[in-house]
Enzyme design. Structure first.
Site, short mmCIF file in Angstrom:
data_model
loop_
_atom_site.label_atom_id
_atom_site.label_comp_id
_atom_site.label_asym_id
_atom_site.label_seq_id
_atom_site.Cartn_x
_atom_site.Cartn_y
_atom_site.Cartn_z
N GLU A 220 72.44 -7.40 162.36
CA GLU A 220 73.35 -8.39 162.33
C GLU A 220 74.57 -7.89 162.53
OE1 GLU A 220 69.58 -9.77 160.32
OE2 GLU A 220 70.93 -8.03 160.03
N ASN B 131 75.72 -5.04 163.26
CA ASN B 131 76.36 -4.36 164.53
C ASN B 131 76.58 -5.21 165.67
OD1 ASN B 131 75.42 -1.65 163.63
ND2 ASN B 131 73.57 -1.67 164.29
N ASP C 285 70.93 -3.72 169.71
CA ASP C 285 71.99 -4.74 169.29
C ASP C 285 73.04 -4.99 170.16
OD1 ASP C 285 70.57 -4.66 166.89
OD2 ASP C 285 71.60 -3.08 166.12
N TYR D 192 69.92 3.89 154.58
CA TYR D 192 68.76 4.55 155.06
C TYR D 192 69.14 5.67 155.80
CZ TYR D 192 69.44 2.78 160.05
OH TYR D 192 69.94 2.47 161.38
N ALA E 128 71.38 0.38 171.00
CA ALA E 128 71.55 -0.18 172.20
C ALA E 128 70.80 -1.42 172.13
CB ALA E 128 70.81 0.60 173.37
N ALA F 202 65.72 -6.12 182.18
CA ALA F 202 65.14 -6.97 181.27
C ALA F 202 65.04 -8.45 182.27
CB ALA F 202 66.39 -7.27 180.27
#
Length: 327
Positions: free
Chosen positions: A26, A28, A247, A80, A245, A221
């Site tokens: 989010e 990003n 995001d 992370y 990519a 897409a």
């Protein structure tokens, strides 16, 4: 979260050092949209610690309003670590340290829902739903169809390693059904829901959202917008790092949606933002200037297919053909 990026390729066990960055689907999207000139607010929860300071300051530096971010004195900021390889390969490793984090304590009771719903678009991610039962309850509240809510955008972001049980795929499908715009990869739909027939079969499994964007990797897409189906091929990009990519694609698509652009251009702006992320080492990249992106999105099919974008292509210059290389 704070992200730790490896100093070199290899297993996590072999990487000697990491560089600190910011991460989170989010945030990003928020940073890319703000960089592209939109007014953006990020609503989140981080620890009252140095990593929390870093996240709030770094995200605000992109022009994002962080005034609704809450600091938790009892829980740490999530972190992370990841390897440099593509997430789609078996060699990719991610080590999440988010259990008991400040973000996992988000709940209906401690989030200002009026602030969350104040924008034209509310963007959510399936990752949040996996963090805790309270987070899942918050996501169910925000995806409930009700009069007057903003346009709800949902990126499925299926991350099996975050779910504590096998209910994750069902939960993600249920949340997606409550959204207005949904982003999902073909690979995600197969892994989570067993849908193997391609975009049309994914649409059949998920008919409720007004707009469904099926990401098909390097092929492109497909957008299902009501009864209209539009496919836009992906761009050729010289990939530096494959992270961020998805995001960036969502941010580009949402930016074009906010501007009222047609279906093909919404997909193309998604591809352009994704190409910006693919050609830099980290999760976030400077987006192309709006007039430059509009110029590229308006190319005919042949010219679009000939574009090849490399590192630095988003830097502002006066002519588009000086910023791209054609084969």
């Amino acid at each position: 979260m704070v992200t730790f990026l490896p100093s070199r390729p290899g297993r996590l066990a072999d990487v000697p050092s990491f560089e600190r960055g910011i991460g989170g689907a989010e945030s990003n999207v928020a940073c890319v949209l703000a960089s592209a000139g939109h007014t953006v607010r990020w609503v989140g929860r981080v620890g009252a610690d140095g990593f929390g300071d870093h996240l709030v300051e770094a995200i605000a530096a992109y022009g994002v309003d962080t005034s609704a971010v809450r600091r938790d004195p009892a829980r740490p900021t999530g972190i992370y670590f990841r390897t440099a390889g593509d997430r789609a390969t078996g060699a990719h490793e991610v080590a999440y340290y988010r259990a008991g984090s400040a973000a996992s304590a988000m709940a209906v009771e401690n989030v200002d829902l009026d602030t969350v719903r104040a924008g034209r678009v509310l963007h959510l991610s399936g990752i949040t739903a996996a963090l805790s039962d309270d987070c899942l309850a918050l996501m169910r509240e925000l995806t409930e169809r009700r009069p007057g809510r903003p346009l709800v955008s949902f990126d499925v972001n299926h991350r099996p390693g975050l779910w504590r049980d096998t209910a994750g795929p069902h939960v993600l499908l249920d949340l997606a059904r409550g959204a207005d715009i949904v982003f999902v990869g073909e690979d995600e739909a197969e892994a989570a829901w067993g849908v193997t027939g391609g975009p049309a079969d994914i649409r059949a499994a998920l008919p409720e959202p007004r707009a469904l964007v099926v990401k098909q990797g390097s092929r492109g897409a497909t957008l299902f917008d009501g009864d209209t189906v539009t496919f836009a091929p992906a761009l050729h990009a010289d990939v530096v790092a494959p992270v961020g990519a998805g995001d960036a694609f969502a941010a580009g698509f949402l930016s074009a949606t906010l501007r009222g652009l047609p279906a093909r251009d919404r997909l193309r702006h998604g591809h352009l933002m994704a190409a910006a992320a693919l050609t830099v080492p980290g999760d976030l990249a400077e987006p192309p200037a709006r007039d430059h992106a509009d110029r590229l999105a308006a190319l005919d099919e042949d010219a679009w297919g000939r574009l090849r974008l490399g590192p630095g292509w988003t830097e502002a210059v006066t002519r588009a053909d000086e910023e791209v290389r054609t084969p």
